[in-house]
Structure formats: C-alpha cells, structure tokens
Motif scaffolding. Structure first.
Motif, PDB file in Angstrom:
ATOM      1  N   THR A  80      -5.453-136.833  52.523  1.00  0.00           N
ATOM      2  CA  THR A  80      -6.283-137.389  51.603  1.00  0.00           C
ATOM      3  C   THR A  80      -6.499-136.576  50.568  1.00  0.00           C
ATOM      4  O   THR A  80      -6.498-136.729  48.777  1.00  0.00           O
ATOM      5  N   TYR A  84      -3.740-138.507  48.742  1.00  0.00           N
ATOM      6  CA  TYR A  84      -4.004-140.241  47.574  1.00  0.00           C
ATOM      7  C   TYR A  84      -5.120-139.651  46.725  1.00  0.00           C
ATOM      8  O   TYR A  84      -5.018-140.560  45.728  1.00  0.00           O
ATOM      9  N   THR A  85      -6.468-138.603  47.070  1.00  0.00           N
ATOM     10  CA  THR A  85      -6.641-138.120  46.108  1.00  0.00           C
ATOM     11  C   THR A  85      -6.295-137.736  44.584  1.00  0.00           C
ATOM     12  O   THR A  85      -6.680-138.098  43.380  1.00  0.00           O
ATOM     13  N   THR A 132      -5.726-140.456  41.488  1.00  0.00           N
ATOM     14  CA  THR A 132      -7.124-139.797  40.541  1.00  0.00           C
ATOM     15  C   THR A 132      -6.011-140.406  39.197  1.00  0.00           C
ATOM     16  O   THR A 132      -6.743-140.334  38.258  1.00  0.00           O
ATOM     17  N   TYR A 171     -13.825-140.348  40.431  1.00  0.00           N
ATOM     18  CA  TYR A 171     -12.774-140.873  40.737  1.00  0.00           C
ATOM     19  C   TYR A 171     -12.121-140.125  41.943  1.00  0.00           C
ATOM     20  O   TYR A 171     -11.864-140.569  43.337  1.00  0.00           O
ATOM     21  N   SER A 172     -12.482-138.635  42.084  1.00  0.00           N
ATOM     22  CA  SER A 172     -11.611-137.560  43.102  1.00  0.00           C
ATOM     23  C   SER A 172     -12.954-138.009  44.355  1.00  0.00           C
ATOM     24  O   SER A 172     -12.291-138.133  45.582  1.00  0.00           O
ATOM     25  N   HIS A 228     -12.249-141.541  46.101  1.00  0.00           N
ATOM     26  CA  HIS A 228     -10.879-141.656  46.909  1.00  0.00           C
ATOM     27  C   HIS A 228     -11.179-140.131  48.098  1.00  0.00           C
ATOM     28  O   HIS A 228     -10.716-140.774  49.618  1.00  0.00           O
ATOM     29  N   TRP A 229     -11.725-139.080  48.054  1.00  0.00           N
ATOM     30  CA  TRP A 229     -12.071-138.404  49.243  1.00  0.00           C
ATOM     31  C   TRP A 229     -12.492-139.185  50.194  1.00  0.00           C
ATOM     32  O   TRP A 229     -12.516-138.080  50.950  1.00  0.00           O
TER      33      TRP A 229
END
Length: 296
Positions: A77, A80-81, A85, A203-204, A207-208
C-alpha cells in the motif's frame, strides 16, 4: 464597536451547540474503535467497554504485526500510494498548466473533451479488457495507470494557476529567456505549494483507501494492498490466518474473541498514516475545495 444583539447570541449559541453535537458524533466512533482495539475482547462483546479501554491488552496489535500478510499489505500500500501519487501529481500538473495559459490554442476544446469523460466512461468490462490487452493484469500498473489523472483535480489546479499566478509574472519570465518548462519549474511550481499539497492529499487518500481495482486486477496475495486484507477481516471474517493455533488448541470461544479484537486493531493500523498526514495538509484541503468552487 456594536454589541451583539440577543438574536446574535441565540444564533451563536445554537451554532456552537450544533458544532458540539457534530464533534461528539465524529469523535465517538474514533475513540470507541481505538479503545476497543486495546480492550479485553470479552469486555467489548459484552458491552462493558463503551468509551475508554477496559482491561488494557495489545493482543490484537501483537497478532497483526506478527502476521506476514499484513506487513506485506502495508508495504504494498505504501508503494502503490507513493508511486501512484507521484504519477498523479506529474500528469495533473502537465495537463493543468497548459490549460491555464490564455495563449494555448484549443484549450477550450480540450477542456470540454476532458469534462466529457467525467460524465461518460467505458465501464468495467471494457476497462478490464483494455488492461488485459496491455498485459497489466496482476501488476502494479493496473492499480496506478487507469487512474493516473483526475479531470476534477485538473480543473482545480488549472483554476489555481489562473487565479493565483499573475500572467505578468510569466510574461516577465519569458522576457528573461525562460521557456514554458522553465517558467513552470522555476516560477509557477514554487508559488503553487498550497495546491500541490491539496493534490497530494486528494490522490494519496484515494490510493490508500482503494481496494476495488486490486480486487479486480490482482490475483497474487503477495501483491495485495492492505485494504484487501482489511476487507477480508471486516467483510468476509477471514481471521483464521491471524489466530494462532486454531480452534483445536485455543478453543472456539477464544478464537472468536481474538477475531473481534483483531478487527478493531486492523482498522486502527490501516488508518493511522492518513490520520498523521491530514493535520499537516488540512488548511490546504479547505483552500483546495474553495478554489474548485470558483468558476475558471
């Protein structure tokens, strides 16, 4: 200085009362989950714990941080974050800056095309077939590239550039010999830290908290984000891998108790990074919402 009237005092009191009620409604679930995660499971199930911890224990956290899959999910995670981002920020800036320039030919048409995608999309099945044809199934790119840019965020950033960066400043940079990229890098971006912080937050957090794309496109558990493991625990109740020893060794009742406390601890663990990030960007978050509400 005018003294407040009785009507002003009454309305002020009502506003503060409403804010107090909202504060309680927001804080109570947070405090309850945090307290339940460090309380004796039987106290939580029996309802003896309603606000503060009862019989303090860290069993849930101990089981979580000794579970390899949860640690893998946390690592994935974060990866990906961070990567997602960074790509989001680059793509959004690359689209928003040209659209904010009055000397950019065709910006109205391009903006209209971008806005069109906010109302109409290909749908899940065509998107899946596209991801499959690009050989991105079961890769990090299936989670990042389809959402590499948000039209809503482009509009917010474009509006910020138009309203907060004086055109005269960019013209002066051009007179001094700066090209468009140099103007963006040396002039515009250093003055755009508030909107960049807003984009990082938007965005973060997205994604999270994202799990649906991972559920659709990922098949290997070693690539699962933390939210998929959280979903299994909360929705499907799959806690067997975290409850050491199985029912034969610790008994069915104890297994149920451990499962209960693991759920609360997992919710806390999954949300701590966002709770830590938000206070630093909260003032920019409000500003970003106000910017987006202004017609560009």
């Amino acid at each position: 200085m005018d003294h407040p009237t009785i009507g002003d005092r009454i309305s002020g009191a009502l506003i503060y009362a409403a804010l107090a009620v909202i504060l309680v409604l927001v804080l109570y679930p947070l405090i309850y989950v945090l307290s339940a995660s460090v309380s004796e499971p039987s106290a939580v199930i029996e309802g003896r714990m309603w606000l503060f911890p009862v019989d303090l224990t860290f069993t849930g956290y101990n089981k979580i941080f000794h579970n390899e899959e949860v640690l893998i999910g946390y690592r994935n995670t974060i990866l990906y974050t961070v990567v997602g981002t960074a790509i989001n920020l680059f793509m959004t800036t690359a689209a928003a800056y040209p659209l904010s320039r009055k000397d950019f030919a065709g910006r109205g048409v391009i903006t209209a095309i971008l806005v069109f995608t906010m109302f109409f999309s290909g749908g899940l099945i065509p998107t899946y077939l596209l991801i499959k044809s690009l050989h991105m199934i079961n890769t990090i790119w299936a989670l990042i590239l389809p959402g590499a840019v948000s039209v809503y965020n482009i509009i917010i950033m474009r509006t910020f550039f138009q309203m907060s960066i004086p055109p005269e400043l960019q013209e002066a940079a051009a007179i001094d010999g700066c090209g468009n990229l140099q103007t963006l890098w040396r002039i515009v971006l250093p003055l755009s830290m508030p909107i960049l912080a807003v984009m990082v937050l938007f965005y973060s957090v997205g994604h999270w908290n994202s799990y649906f794309n991972a559920l659709i496109y990922l098949s290997e558990r070693s690539k699962f984000p933390l939210q998929l493991f959280l979903r299994e625990i909360l929705v499907k109740g799959e806690v067997d891998n975290m409850v050491q020893g199985g029912a034969a060794m610790i008994g069915q009742d104890q297994q149920i108790l451990d499962a209960e406390i693991i759920k609360y601890a997992m919710v806390v663990v999954a949300n701590v990074p966002i709770f830590l990030l938000y206070p630093f960007l909260q003032k920019y978050f409000v500003k970003g919402i106000m910017i987006g509400a202004i017609k560009g």
